[in-house]
Motif scaffolding. Sequence first.
Motif, PDB file in Angstrom:
ATOM      1  N   ASP A  72       0.843  -1.188   0.000  1.00  0.00           N
ATOM      2  CA  ASP A  72       0.000   0.000   0.000  1.00  0.00           C
ATOM      3  C   ASP A  72       0.881   1.240   0.000  1.00  0.00           C
ATOM      4  OD1 ASP A  72       0.995  -0.292   2.572  1.00  0.00           O
ATOM      5  OD2 ASP A  72      -0.715   0.760   3.450  1.00  0.00           O
ATOM      6  N   ALA A  73       0.269   2.389   0.283  1.00  0.00           N
ATOM      7  CA  ALA A  73       1.014   3.648   0.241  1.00  0.00           C
ATOM      8  C   ALA A  73       2.136   3.673   1.269  1.00  0.00           C
ATOM      9  CB  ALA A  73       0.055   4.823   0.468  1.00  0.00           C
ATOM     10  N   PHE A  74       1.891   3.143   2.475  1.00  0.00           N
ATOM     11  CA  PHE A  74       2.927   3.140   3.499  1.00  0.00           C
ATOM     12  C   PHE A  74       4.083   2.219   3.113  1.00  0.00           C
ATOM     13  CE2 PHE A  74      -0.206   5.069   6.329  1.00  0.00           C
ATOM     14  CZ  PHE A  74       0.597   5.929   7.056  1.00  0.00           C
ATOM     15  N   THR A  84       9.718   2.062   1.250  1.00  0.00           N
ATOM     16  CA  THR A  84      10.728   1.679   0.265  1.00  0.00           C
ATOM     17  C   THR A  84      11.436   2.905  -0.296  1.00  0.00           C
ATOM     18  OG1 THR A  84       9.415  -0.271  -0.322  1.00  0.00           O
ATOM     19  CG2 THR A  84      11.105   0.429  -1.878  1.00  0.00           C
ATOM     20  N   VAL A  85      10.648   3.945  -0.616  1.00  0.00           N
ATOM     21  CA  VAL A  85      11.240   5.176  -1.145  1.00  0.00           C
ATOM     22  C   VAL A  85      12.156   5.819  -0.110  1.00  0.00           C
ATOM     23  CG1 VAL A  85      10.715   7.504  -1.960  1.00  0.00           C
ATOM     24  CG2 VAL A  85       9.339   5.565  -2.738  1.00  0.00           C
ATOM     25  N   ARG A  87      14.815  10.603   1.965  1.00  0.00           N
ATOM     26  CA  ARG A  87      14.022  11.836   2.063  1.00  0.00           C
ATOM     27  C   ARG A  87      12.785  11.560   2.922  1.00  0.00           C
ATOM     28  NH1 ARG A  87      15.456  15.859  -1.420  1.00  0.00           N
ATOM     29  NH2 ARG A  87      17.014  15.322  -3.000  1.00  0.00           N
ATOM     30  N   THR A  88      12.958  11.744   4.217  1.00  0.00           N
ATOM     31  CA  THR A  88      11.878  11.419   5.151  1.00  0.00           C
ATOM     32  C   THR A  88      10.727  12.403   5.040  1.00  0.00           C
ATOM     33  OG1 THR A  88      13.573  10.584   6.658  1.00  0.00           O
ATOM     34  CG2 THR A  88      11.360  10.918   7.547  1.00  0.00           C
ATOM     35  N   ILE A  96       3.970  13.357   1.258  1.00  0.00           N
ATOM     36  CA  ILE A  96       3.183  12.810   0.146  1.00  0.00           C
ATOM     37  C   ILE A  96       2.131  11.832   0.661  1.00  0.00           C
ATOM     38  CG2 ILE A  96       3.311  11.344  -1.899  1.00  0.00           C
ATOM     39  CD1 ILE A  96       6.018  12.605  -2.507  1.00  0.00           C
ATOM     40  N   VAL A  97       2.521  10.974   1.616  1.00  0.00           N
ATOM     41  CA  VAL A  97       1.557  10.020   2.175  1.00  0.00           C
ATOM     42  C   VAL A  97       0.433  10.757   2.896  1.00  0.00           C
ATOM     43  CG1 VAL A  97       1.259   8.150   3.835  1.00  0.00           C
ATOM     44  CG2 VAL A  97       3.260   8.189   2.353  1.00  0.00           C
ATOM     45  N   MET A  98       0.790  11.772   3.689  1.00  0.00           N
ATOM     46  CA  MET A  98      -0.230  12.546   4.395  1.00  0.00           C
ATOM     47  C   MET A  98      -1.163  13.252   3.414  1.00  0.00           C
ATOM     48  SD  MET A  98       2.032  14.203   7.485  1.00  0.00           S
ATOM     49  CE  MET A  98       0.677  15.279   7.936  1.00  0.00           C
TER      50      MET A  98
END
Length: 231
Positions: free
Chosen positions: A182-184, A189-190, A196-197, A203-205
């Motif tokens: 999923d997105a998380f 992985t990214v 780049r935390t 982006i997830v938020m």
Amino acid sequence: GIYFSNRGVFLPWPAPAAGFAVWAAGGLAGLAGAVIAYRLLLRVRLETGRRTYPGLAAAAVLAAGLAAGWTLAPAPPFTVSVPTLAGFNFRGGASLTVQFSALTAGLAFYTGAFIAEVVRGGIQSVPRGQTEAAAALGLRPSLIMRLVILPQALRVIVPPLTNQYLNVIKNSSLAVAVGFEDAFFVARTVFNQTGRTFETVAIVMATYLAFSLLTSLLMNLYNRSVQLVER
């Protein structure tokens, strides 16, 4: 056929072909005609009391549009892609992974229980006298539910139902527990590859916020349409 393995479920799936555009156009035209026919016949029944069968007429118009699109299409609108075993994996058709199936089943059963209670509470909030009065007028049970009970119950059902839809969006982040990407999972992985935390979390938020705001907007618009208009 349908195949089950430790990699998931593989089943046949329709694939668009050369005549799909014509068939889809006929279906859209039939859908528009079905909506118009349903509204007109329903208005006639409410104004005159005659049985006009709007649902049956709408289904007939939609079926006629689909049949006309199929007839006018120069080629079959779609073909059926059948999964076949090629080496150690299946090719073609549609596949449902074990992780996706587990996530879908878990969210469906968990949220479905809450939604069932919301609907039950909304229906039971309508006074029994409304049902008895409608029955005294000679309405069938199906018409009593659709024309008397549901319009009043929806005013109670929609607000908590919106919360449940928002919970589904947020609870989908638990997919990482069953290994679903999923997105998380993608964000982690990214982050591991780029470091780049802040950008990844932002982006997830933003993704979850966009889905939540869109759901709230649509449900609020629907809630406004079913509310009692005061004079």
